[in-house]
Scaffold this motif. Sequence first.
Motif, PDB file in Angstrom:
ATOM      1  N   UNK A  14       0.831  -1.195   0.000  1.00  0.00           N
ATOM      2  CA  UNK A  14       0.000   0.000   0.000  1.00  0.00           C
ATOM      3  C   UNK A  14       0.860   1.238   0.000  1.00  0.00           C
ATOM      4  N   UNK A  15       0.215   2.368   0.143  1.00  0.00           N
ATOM      5  CA  UNK A  15       0.915   3.644   0.184  1.00  0.00           C
ATOM      6  C   UNK A  15       0.381   4.447   1.361  1.00  0.00           C
ATOM      7  N   UNK A  16       1.115   5.491   1.726  1.00  0.00           N
ATOM      8  CA  UNK A  16       0.649   6.374   2.791  1.00  0.00           C
ATOM      9  C   UNK A  16       1.337   7.718   2.681  1.00  0.00           C
ATOM     10  N   UNK A  17       0.750   8.700   3.317  1.00  0.00           N
ATOM     11  CA  UNK A  17       1.288  10.059   3.345  1.00  0.00           C
ATOM     12  C   UNK A  17       1.508  10.480   4.789  1.00  0.00           C
ATOM     13  N   UNK A  18       2.642  11.104   5.040  1.00  0.00           N
ATOM     14  CA  UNK A  18       2.965  11.586   6.378  1.00  0.00           C
ATOM     15  C   UNK A  18       3.138  13.101   6.319  1.00  0.00           C
ATOM     16  N   UNK A  19       2.245  13.807   6.982  1.00  0.00           N
ATOM     17  CA  UNK A  19       2.339  15.263   7.064  1.00  0.00           C
ATOM     18  C   UNK A  19       3.222  15.629   8.244  1.00  0.00           C
ATOM     19  N   UNK A  20       4.219  16.465   7.993  1.00  0.00           N
ATOM     20  CA  UNK A  20       5.169  16.858   9.034  1.00  0.00           C
ATOM     21  C   UNK A  20       4.868  18.264   9.537  1.00  0.00           C
ATOM     22  N   UNK A  21       4.834  18.391  10.836  1.00  0.00           N
ATOM     23  CA  UNK A  21       4.718  19.698  11.487  1.00  0.00           C
ATOM     24  C   UNK A  21       5.786  19.777  12.568  1.00  0.00           C
ATOM     25  N   UNK A  22       6.311  20.989  12.797  1.00  0.00           N
ATOM     26  CA  UNK A  22       7.324  21.150  13.838  1.00  0.00           C
ATOM     27  C   UNK A  22       7.017  22.343  14.730  1.00  0.00           C
ATOM     28  N   UNK A  23       7.525  22.274  15.958  1.00  0.00           N
ATOM     29  CA  UNK A  23       7.340  23.347  16.936  1.00  0.00           C
ATOM     30  C   UNK A  23       8.658  24.091  17.077  1.00  0.00           C
ATOM     31  N   UNK A  24       8.643  25.360  16.744  1.00  0.00           N
ATOM     32  CA  UNK A  24       9.856  26.178  16.776  1.00  0.00           C
ATOM     33  C   UNK A  24       9.899  27.095  17.993  1.00  0.00           C
ATOM     34  N   UNK A  25       8.978  26.899  18.914  1.00  0.00           N
ATOM     35  CA  UNK A  25       9.010  27.657  20.164  1.00  0.00           C
ATOM     36  C   UNK A  25       9.394  26.719  21.295  1.00  0.00           C
ATOM     37  N   UNK A  26      10.105  27.222  22.262  1.00  0.00           N
ATOM     38  CA  UNK A  26      10.495  26.402  23.398  1.00  0.00           C
ATOM     39  C   UNK A  26       9.392  26.338  24.437  1.00  0.00           C
ATOM     40  N   UNK A  27       9.662  25.605  25.511  1.00  0.00           N
ATOM     41  CA  UNK A  27       8.699  25.536  26.590  1.00  0.00           C
ATOM     42  C   UNK A  27       7.757  24.353  26.479  1.00  0.00           C
ATOM     43  N   UNK A  28       6.850  24.242  27.455  1.00  0.00           N
ATOM     44  CA  UNK A  28       5.970  23.076  27.535  1.00  0.00           C
ATOM     45  C   UNK A  28       4.765  23.123  26.603  1.00  0.00           C
ATOM     46  N   UNK A  29       4.533  24.246  25.955  1.00  0.00           N
ATOM     47  CA  UNK A  29       3.348  24.391  25.101  1.00  0.00           C
ATOM     48  C   UNK A  29       3.759  24.611  23.652  1.00  0.00           C
ATOM     49  N   UNK A  30       4.074  23.533  22.925  1.00  0.00           N
ATOM     50  CA  UNK A  30       4.533  23.682  21.540  1.00  0.00           C
ATOM     51  C   UNK A  30       3.430  24.166  20.607  1.00  0.00           C
ATOM     52  N   UNK A  31       3.829  25.015  19.681  1.00  0.00           N
ATOM     53  CA  UNK A  31       2.920  25.486  18.631  1.00  0.00           C
ATOM     54  C   UNK A  31       3.437  24.927  17.315  1.00  0.00           C
ATOM     55  N   UNK A  32       2.663  24.057  16.702  1.00  0.00           N
ATOM     56  CA  UNK A  32       3.125  23.356  15.510  1.00  0.00           C
ATOM     57  C   UNK A  32       2.730  24.098  14.243  1.00  0.00           C
TER      58      UNK A  32
END
Length: 227
Positions: free
Chosen positions: A26-44
């Motif tokens: 089969x096939x699949x897609x992986x969407x990547x998101x990253x958090x560029x802010x530090x601390x306990x509350x990441x914003x992706x």
Amino acid sequence: MKYIAAVFSVLISCFLISSNSLEHDGSLTIKLQHALNGGPNPVYTDRGHITIHSLRLKQAIVNQSPLTDIEKHQIQKLAEDNELYKIKAIVTANDGTERTFISAVKACMLAESELDDKFAVSLDYMGRVIGVTSLIASKATCEGAVVPLDKLKEFTTSVYVRHSETGAIPDTASYIQKLEREREAQEKGEVKDNRSFLAKYWMYIVPVVIIMVISSASNPEAQGGGQ
């Protein structure tokens, strides 16, 4: 018993063959998101996506845009503050189902590697994703060196697709053959019985004792006459 051993051998062989390859491609897609802010509350925010066209052949294509100046500064600051760089991988299978996996690496290692990272995509025997892990491809050591912004232009990402491995299989066929040999030896009288006399003949002794006890209890006069 010989036929049973042969059947078990065939079944185990078929299991091993099927476990070494995916049951369904089969096939699949992986969407990547990253958090560029530090601390306990990441914003992706969006980083790009990975497309795997064939799970059997492990063919993957990575699409990512160059980083903006703001994103470069954010990664540089994460590295200077010894923060974690967090990644969210949203997996969409070809049947439309979604699963999300989150991993993290030290931002200083990512910066020192000049954004050279790697993703390990783990599959079960059915081709379902059971893990997406972010890794650093180079030997970054986090020695505290400040990485220039021109070294943080864009990610150089590789993808490694790995199938889950089968654990050890018990040698059922050999065990059955051993039982068969023991049974044949017993039938030929080749196996010595080392049990004690009581262990061998308890089923004959116990009824006799019970009969004797009952007989004694039911004839008290006979006992008295003996006295």
